[in-house]
Design a protein around this motif. Structure first.
Motif, PDB file in Angstrom:
ATOM      1  N   ARG A 288      50.492  27.183  42.218  1.00 49.58           N
ATOM      2  CA  ARG A 288      50.181  27.813  40.924  1.00 49.58           C
ATOM      3  C   ARG A 288      48.677  27.881  40.689  1.00 49.58           C
ATOM      4  O   ARG A 288      48.161  28.898  40.191  1.00 49.58           O
ATOM      5  N   ALA A 289      47.963  26.814  41.081  1.00 49.28           N
ATOM      6  CA  ALA A 289      46.507  26.822  40.894  1.00 49.28           C
ATOM      7  C   ALA A 289      45.853  27.899  41.750  1.00 49.28           C
ATOM      8  O   ALA A 289      44.951  28.631  41.298  1.00 49.28           O
ATOM      9  N   ALA A 290      46.299  28.030  43.019  1.00 53.96           N
ATOM     10  CA  ALA A 290      45.723  29.045  43.905  1.00 53.96           C
ATOM     11  C   ALA A 290      46.049  30.448  43.396  1.00 53.96           C
ATOM     12  O   ALA A 290      45.182  31.347  43.388  1.00 53.96           O
ATOM     13  N   ALA A 291      47.310  30.659  42.969  1.00 52.00           N
ATOM     14  CA  ALA A 291      47.683  31.979  42.459  1.00 52.00           C
ATOM     15  C   ALA A 291      46.909  32.311  41.193  1.00 52.00           C
ATOM     16  O   ALA A 291      46.465  33.463  40.995  1.00 52.00           O
ATOM     17  N   THR A 292      46.728  31.312  40.299  1.00 51.51           N
ATOM     18  CA  THR A 292      45.970  31.548  39.061  1.00 51.51           C
ATOM     19  C   THR A 292      44.533  31.927  39.369  1.00 51.51           C
ATOM     20  O   THR A 292      43.943  32.822  38.729  1.00 51.51           O
ATOM     21  N   SER A 293      43.941  31.247  40.356  1.00 57.12           N
ATOM     22  CA  SER A 293      42.559  31.561  40.728  1.00 57.12           C
ATOM     23  C   SER A 293      42.437  32.983  41.251  1.00 57.12           C
ATOM     24  O   SER A 293      41.495  33.721  40.923  1.00 57.12           O
ATOM     25  N   LEU A 294      43.399  33.397  42.082  1.00 54.76           N
ATOM     26  CA  LEU A 294      43.354  34.751  42.634  1.00 54.76           C
ATOM     27  C   LEU A 294      43.528  35.807  41.538  1.00 54.76           C
ATOM     28  O   LEU A 294      42.878  36.866  41.570  1.00 54.76           O
ATOM     29  N   LEU A 295      44.402  35.523  40.557  1.00 53.40           N
ATOM     30  CA  LEU A 295      44.658  36.503  39.499  1.00 53.40           C
ATOM     31  C   LEU A 295      43.543  36.553  38.462  1.00 53.40           C
ATOM     32  O   LEU A 295      43.177  37.623  37.967  1.00 53.40           O
ATOM     33  N   SER A 296      43.030  35.377  38.116  1.00 55.77           N
ATOM     34  CA  SER A 296      42.041  35.333  37.033  1.00 55.77           C
ATOM     35  C   SER A 296      40.618  35.584  37.511  1.00 55.77           C
ATOM     36  O   SER A 296      39.731  35.866  36.699  1.00 55.77           O
ATOM     37  N   GLN A 297      40.362  35.489  38.812  1.00 59.41           N
ATOM     38  CA  GLN A 297      39.014  35.681  39.324  1.00 59.41           C
ATOM     39  C   GLN A 297      39.035  36.716  40.442  1.00 59.41           C
ATOM     40  O   GLN A 297      38.940  36.404  41.632  1.00 59.41           O
ATOM     41  N   PRO A 298      39.158  37.992  40.084  1.00 57.22           N
ATOM     42  CA  PRO A 298      39.195  39.038  41.111  1.00 57.22           C
ATOM     43  C   PRO A 298      37.897  39.181  41.871  1.00 57.22           C
ATOM     44  O   PRO A 298      37.852  39.806  42.935  1.00 57.22           O
ATOM     45  N   SER A 299      36.837  38.578  41.347  1.00 57.50           N
ATOM     46  CA  SER A 299      35.535  38.717  42.004  1.00 57.50           C
ATOM     47  C   SER A 299      35.265  37.636  43.044  1.00 57.50           C
ATOM     48  O   SER A 299      34.127  37.505  43.515  1.00 57.50           O
ATOM     49  N   LEU A 300      36.277  36.829  43.373  1.00 58.10           N
ATOM     50  CA  LEU A 300      36.078  35.773  44.375  1.00 58.10           C
ATOM     51  C   LEU A 300      35.649  36.368  45.708  1.00 58.10           C
ATOM     52  O   LEU A 300      36.098  37.461  46.078  1.00 58.10           O
ATOM     53  N   GLY A 301      34.809  35.622  46.388  1.00 57.07           N
ATOM     54  CA  GLY A 301      34.365  36.073  47.691  1.00 57.07           C
ATOM     55  C   GLY A 301      35.497  36.028  48.705  1.00 57.07           C
ATOM     56  O   GLY A 301      36.547  35.400  48.501  1.00 57.07           O
TER      57      GLY A 301
END
Length: 496
Positions: A288-301
């Motif tokens: 859930r934490a990894a999925a949340t990061s991917l969804l909420s931070q589209p600008s991740l490198g």
């Protein structure tokens, strides 16, 4: 069991022997020794006492009368006549006869008492043996099924029938014959008034313990000369009492087993919920934490996104393993293991297990040592693959990163033995007896990930194969798990 009457021929021989002995005494004392009247009387009294103690009152009384007549005819004046001239000789003769009869009665009483003591001793020995036989059974059904045979064999009854109130069922020492109806046994159990003796030598004894009647037992000895014909009434009561105690003990053990099973089931359910909840929540939290990061931070490198994807992949695989273990454990609880043995090359099975654990074993040197002429062994490939996988996961989880893992196999005493050795923390001696129990985790491993189901699953699989598993370990010196499957009960395949 007082001895029965002697056969007619034996009776005649005893009377002849007594007459002959008395006549022999007369001949010896009249022709050879020439003793006085007192010696003759004492000798006759000894003979009467011997007859009373050896054969009973009837024989001794008959011998007393015979000795009285011989004493009068041959030793009291006038000799050779039954006439008694001196009144003192009348007194002597009557005293002799009275003494002989009194001695006969005393000796007969002692003889009966000795016989009764022997009977009681024999009964106590049989009751002791009976109680020991009953203690060997702990299940209520086994006690009820075996008790009639035990009673019949130990006490020599021709037939025994047992009725249990709880199950409303009857059990017999001989299923081909029934000498008492179930209705009569049921009635005896409902009205526990003591042993009932029927005219056909059948005794029905209620099984009563305290105020509770658990059933009844019927015993028969058809022949009067069987060893069961002379038992005392107390013996039948004792048989009923011991059997009632054994049935109550078995019932209590059954209740205790059910309570313990329910308690153990509740404990296992609680442990399963605690373990599964914790173990499932950990990968779910990471996913859930990894999925949340991917969804909420589209600008991740790109590197960060790849890291999140790797976490999703690893934790999903871990979650899949946990669910698989839960399914396996459910199969164990329902006896759902089905072994489909086929000739397999052990090297191939080991390679598949290593492939399953490649992520956990990353960075560890793994050595595999098999005999060069190892034949194909008949086993269930998928099940043994699971065993190897669980053992390899344990070796990787409970040993330092980068430490080696060794896999070896030998054929010995018609068994295939496979061992997996790690260089981990080891297992305390006190815990080695429990590590194969479901949900058990060592005191030093409880902070690590795991459900405690892997070794229990491996043990159940191996037992289904007819094999087993053991561990040799010392604290801080690693552990070697060795499992085996028999090769004498399965066919070996072609050499690899």
């Amino acid at each position: 069991m007082i001895p029965s009457r002697a056969p007619r021929r034996q009776l005649v021989l005893r009377y002849v022997a007594m007459i002959a002995a008395a006549l022999l005494v007369v001949v010896i004392y009249r022709r050879i020794l020439h003793v006085n009247q007192t010696t003759v009387a004492l000798t006759f009294l000894v003979m009467v006492q011997f007859a009373a103690f050896r054969w009973g009152l009837v024989y001794s009384v008959c011998l007393s009368l015979g000795c009285t007549l011989l004493y009068n005819y041959f030793f009291l004046p006038p000799i050779g006549s039954f006439t008694i001239a001196d009144p003192q000789n009348w007194i002597a003769l009557l005293a002799f006869l009275a003494s002989a009869i009194v001695i006969s009665r005393i000796s007969e009483s002692e003889r009966r008492q000795a016989a009764l003591t022997e009977v009681r001793r024999s009964e106590m020995e049989r009751l002791y043996e009976f109680s020991n036989q009953l203690l060997m059974e702990e299940n209520l059904h086994d006690v009820a099924r075996h008790a009639p045979h035990v009673v019949a064999s130990i006490f020599g009854f021709d037939g025994v029938q047992l009725y249990l109130t709880e199950s409303d069922a009857a059990y017999s020492s001989d299923a081909r014959r029934s000498f008492v109806s179930v209705e009569e046994l049921r009635a005896a159990a409902r009205l526990p008034d003591g042993p009932l003796l029927r005219a056909d030598r059948v005794r029905i004894v209620p099984l009563v313990l305290g105020m509770r009647a658990s059933g009844s037992i019927a015993m028969t000895s058809e022949a009067k000369k069987t060893k069961a014909a002379g038992y005392s009434d107390g013996l039948y009561d004792a048989i009923g009492g011991l059997l009632a105690i054994a049935l109550e003990r078995a019932t209590a053990l059954d209740r205790y087993s059910r309570v313990e099973a329910a308690r153990e089931g509740e404990r296992l359910r609680s442990a399963l919920l605690d373990s599964v909840t914790h173990e499932l929540r950990t990968p779910l939290t990471a996913i859930r934490a990894a999925a949340t990061s991917l969804l909420s931070q589209p600008s991740l490198g790109e590197s960060q996104r790849q890291e999140m994807f790797a976490i999703l992949d690893e934790e999903s695989a871990r979650l899949d393993r946990l669910i698989g273990q839960a399914v396996e454990m459910a199969q164990l609880d329902t006896d759902g293991i089905e072994v489909r043995a086929r000739p397999q090359r052990l090297q191939e099975v080991i390679d598949m297990a290593l492939e399953d654990c490649h992520t956990l074993l990353r960075g560890r040197p793994v050595t595999v040592e098999l005999p060069p002429d190892m034949p194909s062994i008949s086993l269930d490939r998928e099940l043994i693959r699971r065993v190897l996988r669980h053992l390899l996961e344990n070796a990787a989880r409970y040993s330092p990163a980068g430490s080696p893992v060794h896999i070896g196999a030998v054929l010995e005493a018609e068994r295939l033995l496979v061992s997996i050795t790690d260089q981990g923390q080891g297992i305390d001696d006190a815990e080695q007896a429990y590590i194969f129990d479901k949900f058990y985790r060592g005191s030093r491993q409880r902070m690590l990930h795991g459900t405690g189901m892997g070794l229990a699953i491996a043990k159940a699989i191996l037992r289904a194969h007819g094999g087993g598993i053991d561990v040799v370990s010392q604290r801080d010196e690693g552990a070697t798990f060795t499992f085996w499957v028999p090769t004498d009960r399965v066919k070996q395949g072609l050499p690899s």
